[in-house]
Scaffold this motif. Structure first.
Motif, PDB file in Angstrom:
ATOM      1  N   ALA A   1       0.825  -1.206   0.000  1.00  0.00           N
ATOM      2  CA  ALA A   1       0.000   0.000   0.000  1.00  0.00           C
ATOM      3  C   ALA A   1       0.861   1.259   0.000  1.00  0.00           C
ATOM      4  N   GLY A   2       2.012   1.169   0.655  1.00  0.00           N
ATOM      5  CA  GLY A   2       2.904   2.324   0.717  1.00  0.00           C
ATOM      6  C   GLY A   2       3.462   2.743  -0.627  1.00  0.00           C
ATOM      7  N   LEU A   3       3.422   1.847  -1.618  1.00  0.00           N
ATOM      8  CA  LEU A   3       3.895   2.211  -2.957  1.00  0.00           C
ATOM      9  C   LEU A   3       3.055   3.327  -3.567  1.00  0.00           C
ATOM     10  N   GLY A   4       1.847   3.487  -3.062  1.00  0.00           N
ATOM     11  CA  GLY A   4       0.967   4.524  -3.596  1.00  0.00           C
ATOM     12  C   GLY A   4       1.506   5.925  -3.428  1.00  0.00           C
ATOM     13  N   ARG A   5       2.410   6.129  -2.493  1.00  0.00           N
ATOM     14  CA  ARG A   5       2.949   7.485  -2.305  1.00  0.00           C
ATOM     15  C   ARG A   5       3.745   7.930  -3.520  1.00  0.00           C
ATOM     16  N   HIS A   6       4.377   6.976  -4.219  1.00  0.00           N
ATOM     17  CA  HIS A   6       5.114   7.327  -5.432  1.00  0.00           C
ATOM     18  C   HIS A   6       4.156   7.813  -6.517  1.00  0.00           C
ATOM     19  N   VAL A   7       3.001   7.165  -6.615  1.00  0.00           N
ATOM     20  CA  VAL A   7       2.010   7.542  -7.621  1.00  0.00           C
ATOM     21  C   VAL A   7       1.422   8.907  -7.283  1.00  0.00           C
ATOM     22  N   ALA A   8       1.173   9.159  -6.019  1.00  0.00           N
ATOM     23  CA  ALA A   8       0.594  10.434  -5.611  1.00  0.00           C
ATOM     24  C   ALA A   8       1.492  11.603  -5.990  1.00  0.00           C
ATOM     25  N   ARG A   9       2.787  11.374  -5.980  1.00  0.00           N
ATOM     26  CA  ARG A   9       3.725  12.448  -6.273  1.00  0.00           C
ATOM     27  C   ARG A   9       3.944  12.642  -7.769  1.00  0.00           C
ATOM     28  N   TRP A  10       3.728  11.589  -8.567  1.00  0.00           N
ATOM     29  CA  TRP A  10       3.814  11.708 -10.026  1.00  0.00           C
ATOM     30  C   TRP A  10       2.850  10.707 -10.625  1.00  0.00           C
ATOM     31  N   ARG A  11       1.622  11.149 -10.892  1.00  0.00           N
ATOM     32  CA  ARG A  11       0.537  10.248 -11.299  1.00  0.00           C
ATOM     33  C   ARG A  11       0.728   9.664 -12.690  1.00  0.00           C
ATOM     34  N   ALA A  12       1.661  10.195 -13.446  1.00  0.00           N
ATOM     35  CA  ALA A  12       1.859   9.709 -14.810  1.00  0.00           C
ATOM     36  C   ALA A  12       2.576   8.369 -14.866  1.00  0.00           C
ATOM     37  N   THR A  13       3.115   7.899 -13.735  1.00  0.00           N
ATOM     38  CA  THR A  13       3.731   6.571 -13.692  1.00  0.00           C
ATOM     39  C   THR A  13       2.893   5.694 -12.766  1.00  0.00           C
ATOM     40  N   PRO A  14       1.861   5.039 -13.272  1.00  0.00           N
ATOM     41  CA  PRO A  14       0.971   4.243 -12.426  1.00  0.00           C
ATOM     42  C   PRO A  14       1.625   2.956 -11.948  1.00  0.00           C
ATOM     43  N   VAL A  15       1.149   2.481 -10.812  1.00  0.00           N
ATOM     44  CA  VAL A  15       1.556   1.189 -10.276  1.00  0.00           C
ATOM     45  C   VAL A  15       0.312   0.298 -10.231  1.00  0.00           C
ATOM     46  N   VAL A  16       0.360  -0.815 -10.951  1.00  0.00           N
ATOM     47  CA  VAL A  16      -0.770  -1.741 -11.032  1.00  0.00           C
ATOM     48  C   VAL A  16      -0.400  -3.023 -10.279  1.00  0.00           C
ATOM     49  N   VAL A  17      -1.280  -3.471  -9.411  1.00  0.00           N
ATOM     50  CA  VAL A  17      -1.035  -4.653  -8.589  1.00  0.00           C
ATOM     51  C   VAL A  17      -1.913  -5.799  -9.084  1.00  0.00           C
TER      52      VAL A  17
END
Length: 279
Positions: free
Chosen positions: A95-111
């Motif tokens: 869940a903590g990986l979401g902080r990277h997406v919040a800071r730059w939404r153009a690089t999504p993380v899909v689980v």
């Protein structure tokens, strides 16, 4: 595709969010033999696979993702072992990986996650709502390949006194090509300060990486230095030492990532509205 795996990371715990050092840093970052987490790069998308649960996997997951993000990918896919839902620390790290997406939404993380109830628990955690979910690794990869990708441009810059000038010209030209003139005021200053800092404190050439998505601009500089950048205390009598503070002030978000094979990427994101500099 050739598999790569993260190193056995060592380093101190560092402050997060507005710090430049939102990571653990080793003397030199390398990719070695296969461990608990492996990563593959295929056509611009990174596939991160957790092979087994446990403390080592928890420690390696976020660091592997940071290595992948330093390559400026289209997106990342995370595949977990079958017993992942029962591994509380691993779910928290995921869940903590979401902080990277919040800071730059153009690089999504899909689980890749099959259980509806378990995913609701992940999404409810801090950062979890910024992650996407997919039914399979292949579907997630296809989703990222066909989605609205960021535009990117890269320039290799010789590490000398003319580096900042070359970086400013590259950013200006790229913003005009992409029709995002709102970044022509703050953007050249941000890239100039990042490149100047890299040239002054590291050896060798640097790479300037630009990415645009929904009007926002990410300015990233990759150098060969292994240590995280440091924002020094302000000396009112000094004419230098303010560059990184200027970048943090102008940027909506900023940070630094360790890079595979050593070195780092220092980046800043400018909001879609742009920033006006009052002179």
């Amino acid at each position: 595709m050739t598999p790569i795996a993260p190193p056995a990371w060592s380093g101190r715990t560092l402050p997060s969010e507005r710090s430049w050092a939102d990571s653990s840093w080793s003397a030199r970052v390398t990719l070695g033999s296969q461990h608990e987490v492996t990563a593959y790069q295929h056509l611009g998308v990174w596939l991160v696979e957790v092979l087994q649960s446990g403390p080592d996997a928890v420690a390696a997951l976020d660091l592997t993702v940071q290595l992948a993000l330093a390559e400026c990918p289209l997106g990342l896919v995370c595949a977990l072992p079958p017993d992942a839902a029962a591994d509380e620390p691993l779910v928290t790290a995921l869940a903590g990986l979401g902080r990277h997406v919040a800071r730059w939404r153009a690089t999504p993380v899909v689980v890749v996650w099959a259980d509806d109830a378990g995913w609701a628990e992940v999404a409810a955690r801090p950062g979890g709502r910024h992650l996407q979910r997919s039914s399979s690794l292949l579907h997630a990869w296809s989703q990222l390949r066909t989605g609205g990708a960021q535009r990117t441009a890269v320039l290799a810059v010789t590490g000398n006194a003319l580096a900042a000038r070359a970086a400013r010209a590259f950013l200006t030209r790229t913003c005009l090509d992409w029709q995002v003139p709102q970044h022509l005021e703050a953007g050249p200053l941000v890239v100039s300060e990042l490149v100047t800092n890299a040239v002054q404190h590291t050896d060798g050439d640097v790479d300037v990486q630009l990415a645009e998505h929904d009007g926002r601009l990410r300015v990233a500089v990759r150098d060969r230095g292994d240590e995280p950048p440091v924002t020094p205390a302000v000396d009112p009598h000094s004419l230098s030492g303010r560059g990184l503070r200027i970048v943090q002030t102008l940027a909506a978000t900023s940070g630094a990532l360790p890079a595979a094979g050593g070195g780092k990427v220092v980046w800043a994101v400018l909001d879609a509205a742009g920033v006006r500099i009052v002179r």
